[in-house]
Design a protein around this motif. Structure first.
Motif, PDB file in Angstrom:
ATOM      1  N   LEU A   1       0.821  -1.216   0.000  1.00  0.00           N
ATOM      2  CA  LEU A   1       0.000   0.000   0.000  1.00  0.00           C
ATOM      3  C   LEU A   1       0.851   1.261   0.000  1.00  0.00           C
ATOM      4  O   LEU A   1       0.583   2.198  -0.748  1.00  0.00           O
ATOM      5  N   ILE A   2       1.878   1.278   0.842  1.00  0.00           N
ATOM      6  CA  ILE A   2       2.760   2.451   0.911  1.00  0.00           C
ATOM      7  C   ILE A   2       3.415   2.684  -0.450  1.00  0.00           C
ATOM      8  O   ILE A   2       3.435   3.801  -0.962  1.00  0.00           O
ATOM      9  N   THR A   3       3.931   1.624  -1.034  1.00  0.00           N
ATOM     10  CA  THR A   3       4.604   1.742  -2.327  1.00  0.00           C
ATOM     11  C   THR A   3       3.636   2.206  -3.403  1.00  0.00           C
ATOM     12  O   THR A   3       3.970   3.075  -4.223  1.00  0.00           O
ATOM     13  N   SER A   4       2.430   1.681  -3.395  1.00  0.00           N
ATOM     14  CA  SER A   4       1.429   2.047  -4.403  1.00  0.00           C
ATOM     15  C   SER A   4       1.004   3.501  -4.276  1.00  0.00           C
ATOM     16  O   SER A   4       1.004   4.255  -5.256  1.00  0.00           O
ATOM     17  N   ILE A   5       0.636   3.908  -3.071  1.00  0.00           N
ATOM     18  CA  ILE A   5       0.175   5.277  -2.866  1.00  0.00           C
ATOM     19  C   ILE A   5       1.321   6.265  -3.116  1.00  0.00           C
ATOM     20  O   ILE A   5       1.130   7.310  -3.735  1.00  0.00           O
ATOM     21  N   ASP A   6       2.519   5.915  -2.671  1.00  0.00           N
ATOM     22  CA  ASP A   6       3.689   6.764  -2.899  1.00  0.00           C
ATOM     23  C   ASP A   6       3.947   6.926  -4.399  1.00  0.00           C
ATOM     24  O   ASP A   6       4.184   8.036  -4.876  1.00  0.00           O
ATOM     25  N   ALA A   7       3.894   5.826  -5.143  1.00  0.00           N
ATOM     26  CA  ALA A   7       4.132   5.895  -6.593  1.00  0.00           C
ATOM     27  C   ALA A   7       3.074   6.746  -7.284  1.00  0.00           C
ATOM     28  O   ALA A   7       3.394   7.562  -8.159  1.00  0.00           O
ATOM     29  N   LEU A   8       1.832   6.601  -6.876  1.00  0.00           N
ATOM     30  CA  LEU A   8       0.758   7.369  -7.505  1.00  0.00           C
ATOM     31  C   LEU A   8       0.849   8.858  -7.174  1.00  0.00           C
ATOM     32  O   LEU A   8       0.645   9.708  -8.053  1.00  0.00           O
ATOM     33  N   THR A   9       1.158   9.189  -5.922  1.00  0.00           N
ATOM     34  CA  THR A   9       1.272  10.608  -5.574  1.00  0.00           C
ATOM     35  C   THR A   9       2.529  11.228  -6.190  1.00  0.00           C
ATOM     36  O   THR A   9       2.497  12.367  -6.643  1.00  0.00           O
ATOM     37  N   ASP A  10       3.636  10.471  -6.234  1.00  0.00           N
ATOM     38  CA  ASP A  10       4.846  10.986  -6.884  1.00  0.00           C
ATOM     39  C   ASP A  10       4.612  11.192  -8.380  1.00  0.00           C
ATOM     40  O   ASP A  10       5.046  12.194  -8.951  1.00  0.00           O
ATOM     41  N   HIS A  11       3.932  10.246  -9.010  1.00  0.00           N
ATOM     42  CA  HIS A  11       3.622  10.380 -10.444  1.00  0.00           C
ATOM     43  C   HIS A  11       2.756  11.614 -10.676  1.00  0.00           C
ATOM     44  O   HIS A  11       2.993  12.384 -11.608  1.00  0.00           O
ATOM     45  N   ALA A  12       1.759  11.803  -9.832  1.00  0.00           N
ATOM     46  CA  ALA A  12       0.909  12.990  -9.954  1.00  0.00           C
ATOM     47  C   ALA A  12       1.750  14.255  -9.779  1.00  0.00           C
ATOM     48  O   ALA A  12       1.608  15.213 -10.551  1.00  0.00           O
ATOM     49  N   LEU A  13       2.617  14.273  -8.786  1.00  0.00           N
ATOM     50  CA  LEU A  13       3.459  15.432  -8.537  1.00  0.00           C
ATOM     51  C   LEU A  13       4.323  15.762  -9.751  1.00  0.00           C
ATOM     52  O   LEU A  13       4.470  16.920 -10.135  1.00  0.00           O
ATOM     53  N   LEU A  14       4.868  14.734 -10.382  1.00  0.00           N
ATOM     54  CA  LEU A  14       5.765  14.956 -11.516  1.00  0.00           C
ATOM     55  C   LEU A  14       5.036  15.302 -12.812  1.00  0.00           C
ATOM     56  O   LEU A  14       5.507  16.124 -13.587  1.00  0.00           O
ATOM     57  N   PHE A  15       3.882  14.648 -13.056  1.00  0.00           N
ATOM     58  CA  PHE A  15       3.266  14.765 -14.371  1.00  0.00           C
ATOM     59  C   PHE A  15       1.873  15.392 -14.393  1.00  0.00           C
ATOM     60  O   PHE A  15       1.453  15.897 -15.418  1.00  0.00           O
ATOM     61  N   GLN A  16       1.150  15.329 -13.280  1.00  0.00           N
ATOM     62  CA  GLN A  16      -0.200  15.897 -13.215  1.00  0.00           C
ATOM     63  C   GLN A  16      -0.437  16.508 -11.837  1.00  0.00           C
ATOM     64  O   GLN A  16      -1.277  16.032 -11.080  1.00  0.00           O
ATOM     65  N   PRO A  17       0.292  17.561 -11.486  1.00  0.00           N
ATOM     66  CA  PRO A  17       0.194  18.113 -10.134  1.00  0.00           C
ATOM     67  C   PRO A  17      -1.216  18.545  -9.738  1.00  0.00           C
ATOM     68  O   PRO A  17      -1.545  18.569  -8.553  1.00  0.00           O
ATOM     69  N   GLU A  18      -2.061  18.855 -10.713  1.00  0.00           N
ATOM     70  CA  GLU A  18      -3.429  19.247 -10.384  1.00  0.00           C
ATOM     71  C   GLU A  18      -4.203  18.122  -9.696  1.00  0.00           C
ATOM     72  O   GLU A  18      -5.154  18.365  -8.956  1.00  0.00           O
ATOM     73  N   LEU A  19      -3.780  16.879  -9.900  1.00  0.00           N
ATOM     74  CA  LEU A  19      -4.454  15.748  -9.255  1.00  0.00           C
ATOM     75  C   LEU A  19      -4.306  15.789  -7.733  1.00  0.00           C
ATOM     76  O   LEU A  19      -5.165  15.288  -7.016  1.00  0.00           O
ATOM     77  N   LEU A  20      -3.226  16.369  -7.244  1.00  0.00           N
ATOM     78  CA  LEU A  20      -2.994  16.402  -5.800  1.00  0.00           C
ATOM     79  C   LEU A  20      -4.071  17.184  -5.055  1.00  0.00           C
ATOM     80  O   LEU A  20      -4.276  16.971  -3.861  1.00  0.00           O
TER      81      LEU A  20
END
Length: 190
Positions: free
Chosen positions: A135-154
């Motif tokens: 879970l930690i790895t999944s949520i971390d990967a998704l939030t990092d991906h959002a931060l890098l490529f789609q910051p509006e998702l945050l």
């Protein structure tokens, strides 16, 4: 200042932004990489402090409260200082500092695993430690991906709902019987 990336930034720019002379900067940091390491350590310390708060908040939280607390903390950490965190995130692999964030994630996984043990009867979790790690790895990967490529998702309520749904689904959250749930919405036909 981070607009052009860490590599393009100079110590003169950093000193000017900090309001100190470049000589003063060099007294504490022999080079730009040492400054980056200090910055990464500071961010990791701030994350650890926040995760201690999350661990405390999980304490007696219900399953739904725990999932919401966890997801919101992950989003808060990513958007707290998004431009800076994004720049650091890009540099981590190049600077060999990924281990600092791996330790932060392990600490969060431990807190989550402890909570999963407490809530085990309400979840479909065979191995709380492994489940927490995934879970930690999944949520971390998704939030990092959002931060890098789609910051509006945050800042998107829908993204937050999707992360909570992902976590609830993976945990096998047992829902109320169908009779107690709201009926599905019907599509309007015209």
């Amino acid at each position: 200042m981070l607009r052009d990336g860490w590599q393009a930034m100079t110590t003169n720019q950093i000193a000017r932004e900090a309001g100190v002379s470049v000589g003063s900067l060099y007294q504490y940091f022999p080079n730009k990489e040492a400054l980056l390491l200090a910055l990464v350590e500071r961010i990791a310390d701030e994350m650890t402090a926040r995760l201690i708060e999350v661990g405390t908040a999980l304490g007696d939280a219900t399953v739904d409260e725990g999932i919401t607390t966890f997801v919101r903390a992950a989003l808060d950490l990513s958007r707290r200082d998004a431009p800076l965190y994004r720049a650091v995130l890009i540099e981590l692999p190049r600077q060999g500092t990924l281990e600092l964030f791996a330790r932060v994630n392990r600490r969060l996984a431990d807190a989550l695993a402890d909570w999963l043990v407490v809530r085990r009867d309400e979840l479909d979790v065979a191995d709380p430690s492994l489940t927490a790690h995934i879970l930690i790895t999944s949520i971390d990967a998704l939030t990092d991906h959002a931060l890098l490529f789609q910051p509006e998702l945050l800042d998107s309520p829908r993204f937050e709902r999707e992360l909570r749904a992902l976590m609830a689904g993976y945990l096998g959250v047992r829902r109320a019987p169908a009779a107690q749930r709201s009926p599905p919405r019907r599509r309007r036909t015209t």
